[in-house]
Design a protein around this motif. Structure first.
Motif: not given
Length: 399
Positions: A131-132, A135-136, A138-139, A371-373
Motif C-alpha cells: 500500500a505504501a 501511495q508513492e 500515486v504521488e 488510485s486509492d492504495p
C-alpha cells in the motif's frame, strides 16, 4: 452426429489433461481448443530482445521443417522483462482437441487440490508495504513522472503435500471456461507456471488477428445485485475508463502498421471471470503482410500498459524501484506459434509458479493519479482468489 463428435473431442481433451504432470512441456486450453505438447525436439536459444527472439523462433521452425518435423510449433512463455530468457521449445508432437468440458470427469483424473488451511503463507511485500508503494506511485504520477504504473505483489505458500497439478488445472478450467488455462515447464528450474488468464494478447489465424485487452477492474461477489451495481459503476468510472483507454489505444497503435484494416470499439464492454469484473475491448484486424507471425505481432505490444504502465520506460523503472521481487514469467506472455505464423498468445495473469509443495502466486493492479492504495490492495487480493480458490484455500490474500 454433431453431439457425438463434440463428445469425442471433449473426451480427448480430458485425456490430454489427465496426462499432464510436472514435466509436461506445455498444456494450453482456450475457449476453442486444447493443446498438449509431448517430447522435446529443439530449444529456442536465448535472445537479447523480442525482435531477435522472433527471428530465432522463425529460424528454429524452419530448421525443424528442413529436418523433417511434420508440424513444428514453438510453445512456452516469455517473461515480463524481455531481457530475461524465455522458456520456448519445439516439442516432438502437439496434440490438439476441442475445448475442455466443464463437467466430464474421467477415472484417474483427480479434482482434489485442497491445500491444508495451516499451510505457511508469506506475502512479498507485506500488505502495508505494498500500500505504501502504491501511495508513492500515486504521488509521483501526480507530479507528472508518468500516467500509469502496474504494481504487483506475491504470496509464497508451502503446503503439507505436493500440489496436484492435474487437479489444479481441472479446477482452473472449470471455473474460468471463457479464459485460457495453461501449464508451462520452466526451463531454468524445476516446476511449472500454471494459470488461468482472462486476457488474449494476440491471436493470428491466416490473415485475421484479434486482441482483447483488459484494464479497469472490480472484484466480483456472490451477490447478483451487488455485481450489477459494481458492473454499472465500472462502466461509468472515469478513473477505470481512462486506464482502459490507455491500454486499448496502445494496442491499436502497435497493430495499425501491420494491418490492412483494424477495428476497435468506441468504448469497452464488460468481461466477467469467476472472481473479477473487467473492462475489455475486442480489437480485430486483417493483416496487410501475411508473413508477419503471431509472435512478431504479440511482441510489438509486449508489455502493454495493462501489465506495465505508460509511458513504458518510466513505468518499467518505477516497477524495478518499488517491487521487491523479480516478476519472472508473470505479466509476460504464454502461447504458441507454428511454422505458418499462426498462433495465440495470452497475457500471463492469474498464475502461480508450482514446484512440489511450494507455490508462488502473483497479482497486480493498475495505479493512476486517482488510485486509492486500499482499493488497489483489495484488488490484488481479489485477483489472488482465482488461484486460491482452485487450491482450496480460503481467507488468504485479501489482507
Amino acid at each position: 452426429m454433431n453431439d457425438i463428435f463434440r463428445g469425442m473431442l471433449e473426451l480427448k481433451a480430458e485425456h490430454m489433461l489427465a496426462s499432464v504432470g510436472e514435466g509436461t512441456p506445455f498444456f494450453f486450453a482456450s475457449p476453442e481448443e486444447t493443446m498438449l505438447a509431448e517430447g522435446h525436439f529443439a530449444t529456442v536459444p536465448a535472445a537479447a530482445n523480442l525482435q531477435e527472439l522472433s527471428a530465432l523462433v522463425e529460424a528454429e521452425l524452419q530448421k525443424a521443417v528442413e529436418a523433417g518435423h511434420p508440424d513444428p510449433v514453438v510453445v512456452g512463455a516469455i517473461p515480463f522483462d524481455v531481457g530475461q530468457p524465455a522458456s520456448l521449445i519445439i516439442p516432438e508432437k502437439v496434440l490438439r482437441a476441442g475445448p475442455l468440458s466443464r463437467y466430464v470427469e474421467l477415472p484417474g483424473l483427480s479434482a482434489k487440490t485442497e491445500v491444508e488451511a495451516a499451510c505457511e503463507v508469506r506475502p512479498v511485500p507485506t500488505p502495508q508495504v505494498y500500500a505504501a508503494g502504491v501511495q508513492e506511485a500515486v504521488e509521483r504520477i501526480r507530479q507528472g513522472e508518468l500516467s500509469k504504473v502496474v504494481l504487483a505483489r506475491t504470496l509464497e505458500l508451502e503446503a503439507a503435500q505436493p500440489i496436484d497439478l492435474q487437479g489444479l488445472l481441472r479446477k482452473l478450467a472449470q471455473s474460468n471456461s471463457r479464459g485460457y488455462t495453461f501449464a508451462v515447464s520452466i526451463n531454468d528450474r524445476q516446476g511449472a507456471l500454471v494459470g488461468a488468464s482472462p486476457e488474449l494478447l494476440l491471436s493470428r489465424h491466416g490473415n485475421q488477428i484479434r486482441s482483447n485487452p483488459l484494464a479497469g477492474s472490480a472484484a466480483r461477489t456472490r451477490d447478483l445485485q451487488e455485481n450489477m451495481r459494481r458492473s454499472q459503476a465500472l462502466l461509468l468510472s472515469e478513473k477505470d475508463l481512462h486506464e482502459h483507454k490507455m491500454v486499448a489505444d496502445a494496442v491499436v497503435q502497435a497493430l495499425t502498421p501491420y494491418c490492412r484494416s483494424l477495428y476497435a470499439p468506441a468504448g469497452p464492454s464488460l468481461v466477467n471471470t469467476e472472481t473479477m469484473l473487467h473492462l475489455a475491448s475486442d480489437i480485430r484486424g486483417e493483416l496487410a503482410d501475411p508473413s508477419v507471425s503471431s509472435l512478431q505481432l504479440a511482441s510489438s505490444m509486449h508489455p502493454t500498459p495493462a501489465v506495465c504502465g505508460y509511458p513504458f520506460a518510466a513505468a518499467r523503472e518505477m516497477i524495478a524501484e518499488i517491487e521487491p521481487f523479480e516478476r519472472g514469467l508473470y505479466a509476460g506472455m504464454v502461447g504458441w506459434c507454428d511454422a505458418h505464423g499462426n498462433g495465440e498468445w495470452v497475457v500471463t495473469l492469474r498464475c502461480a509458479e508450482v514446484s512440489g509443495k511450494q507455490v508462488r502466486l502473483f497479482a497486480g493492479a493498475g495505479v493512476v493519479a486517482d488510485s486509492d492504495p486500499a482499493h488497489e490492495l483489495a484488488e490484488t487480493g481479489a485477483k489472488f482468489r482465482t488461484m486460491l480458490n482452485a487450491l482450496g484455500i480460503a481467507n488468504v490474500g485479501e489482507a
